[in-house]
Write a protein that holds these residues in place. Structure first.
Motif, PDB file in Angstrom:
ATOM      1  N   SER A  34       0.851  -1.178   0.000  1.00  0.00           N
ATOM      2  CA  SER A  34       0.000   0.000   0.000  1.00  0.00           C
ATOM      3  C   SER A  34       0.892   1.236   0.000  1.00  0.00           C
ATOM      4  CB  SER A  34      -0.902   0.022   1.239  1.00  0.00           C
ATOM      5  OG  SER A  34      -1.724  -1.123   1.273  1.00  0.00           O
ATOM      6  N   SER A  80      -6.527   0.165   5.928  1.00  0.00           N
ATOM      7  CA  SER A  80      -7.112   0.844   4.775  1.00  0.00           C
ATOM      8  C   SER A  80      -7.123   2.338   5.062  1.00  0.00           C
ATOM      9  CB  SER A  80      -8.534   0.350   4.508  1.00  0.00           C
ATOM     10  OG  SER A  80      -9.385   0.683   5.596  1.00  0.00           O
ATOM     11  N   THR A 126     -11.806   5.011   3.064  1.00  0.00           N
ATOM     12  CA  THR A 126     -12.297   3.686   2.674  1.00  0.00           C
ATOM     13  C   THR A 126     -13.103   3.071   3.809  1.00  0.00           C
ATOM     14  OG1 THR A 126     -10.342   3.375   1.283  1.00  0.00           O
ATOM     15  CG2 THR A 126     -11.599   1.407   1.847  1.00  0.00           C
ATOM     16  N   TRP A 127     -12.583   3.166   5.009  1.00  0.00           N
ATOM     17  CA  TRP A 127     -13.263   2.622   6.191  1.00  0.00           C
ATOM     18  C   TRP A 127     -14.616   3.294   6.401  1.00  0.00           C
ATOM     19  CZ3 TRP A 127     -13.183   5.164  11.357  1.00  0.00           C
ATOM     20  CH2 TRP A 127     -13.731   4.361  12.354  1.00  0.00           C
ATOM     21  N   ARG A 185      -9.689  -0.919  -6.613  1.00  0.00           N
ATOM     22  CA  ARG A 185      -9.291  -1.662  -5.418  1.00  0.00           C
ATOM     23  C   ARG A 185      -9.904  -1.047  -4.153  1.00  0.00           C
ATOM     24  NH1 ARG A 185      -5.902  -5.526  -5.043  1.00  0.00           N
ATOM     25  NH2 ARG A 185      -5.098  -5.100  -7.133  1.00  0.00           N
ATOM     26  N   GLU A 186      -9.902   0.276  -4.088  1.00  0.00           N
ATOM     27  CA  GLU A 186     -10.495   0.935  -2.922  1.00  0.00           C
ATOM     28  C   GLU A 186     -12.006   0.742  -2.899  1.00  0.00           C
ATOM     29  OE1 GLU A 186     -10.366   5.221  -0.549  1.00  0.00           O
ATOM     30  OE2 GLU A 186      -9.508   5.057  -2.554  1.00  0.00           O
ATOM     31  N   GLU A 201     -12.872  -2.605  -1.526  1.00  0.00           N
ATOM     32  CA  GLU A 201     -12.829  -2.639  -0.063  1.00  0.00           C
ATOM     33  C   GLU A 201     -14.105  -2.056   0.533  1.00  0.00           C
ATOM     34  OE1 GLU A 201      -9.217  -1.510   2.060  1.00  0.00           O
ATOM     35  OE2 GLU A 201      -8.222  -1.313   0.123  1.00  0.00           O
ATOM     36  N   ASP A 223     -17.030  -4.380  -0.248  1.00  0.00           N
ATOM     37  CA  ASP A 223     -16.741  -5.724   0.251  1.00  0.00           C
ATOM     38  C   ASP A 223     -16.999  -6.792  -0.805  1.00  0.00           C
ATOM     39  OD1 ASP A 223     -15.911  -7.617   2.066  1.00  0.00           O
ATOM     40  OD2 ASP A 223     -17.893  -7.873   2.976  1.00  0.00           O
TER      41      ASP A 223
END
Length: 202
Positions: free
Chosen positions: A15, A87, A91-92, A166-167, A170, A173
């Motif tokens: 990352s 992350s 993103t979270w 990719r993000e 995440e 999910d």
């Protein structure tokens, strides 16, 4: 002398190092985990407009916006201790909002209000460019109504929030390939609904 070329497995992707803005947000989350209300208020002010736009485009149910936003930020407040830095903070938080939105949509079956939230064009753009930007944004919002919430989320996170596959994977999910597939079908549907309107976007 002969040298035998041996193959080595590729090194795992790393990352990227967090930038200053990301480090500042992680500091806020750490302070929230310690119970600092001022840190939570700062994070709230920074994310509220972005989350409202995302949730509005994804759900198309303005009556649920405040509820889902409050639920999302409540999880941030209570779950900050569980944030492990694996992350980005964005993103979270967007992943929490996405899950809360899907849960709210599954509980409610209300008429859709198509009134969009106000959105400003870039201040650096001239009047004609701002008009084109607004026209494209409005056309895309109308077209998004024909997509499912998961497809709307993928399109919105990509085009309006500038996130990579990719993000996005995440956040929602799912595997990256699933994000690509959703984007492919969303683009195909949007092109069919708005032929010639969104070439610069799609």
């Amino acid at each position: 002398m002969f040298f035998v070329k041996t193959s080595h497995p590729p090194a795992p992707a790393r990352s990227p190092a967090p930038d200053a803005a990301e480090l500042a947000e992680r500091s806020l989350v750490a302070r929230i985990a310690a119970g600092e209300m001022e840190a939570f208020e700062a994070l709230y002010r920074g994310y509220r407009p972005r989350l409202l736009r995302f949730l509005d485009r994804m759900m198309r149910k303005p009556s649920l916006l405040d509820e889902v936003l409050d639920d999302t930020l409540m999880v941030v407040w209570h779950g900050a201790r569980r944030y492990d830095g694996s992350s980005r903070v964005s993103t979270w938080i967007f992943a929490i909002a996405y899950r809360k939105a899907l849960k709210a949509l599954s509980r409610h079956d209300e008429p859709v209000d198509d009134t969009p939230l106000p959105e400003q064009a870039s201040p650096d753009a001239g009047p004609e460019q701002r008009w084109d930007q607004r026209r494209l944004h409005d056309a895309l919002r109308r077209a998004l109504d024909g997509l499912s919430p998961p497809h709307r989320a993928v399109v919105d996170l990509s085009y309006f929030h500038g996130m990579g596959y990719r993000e996005i994977a995440e956040i929602v999910d799912c595997p990256v390939d699933t994000v690509k597939t959703r984007m492919f079908h969303a683009r195909r549907r949007l092109r069919a609904m708005l032929p010639g309107e969104l070439e610069d976007w799609l």
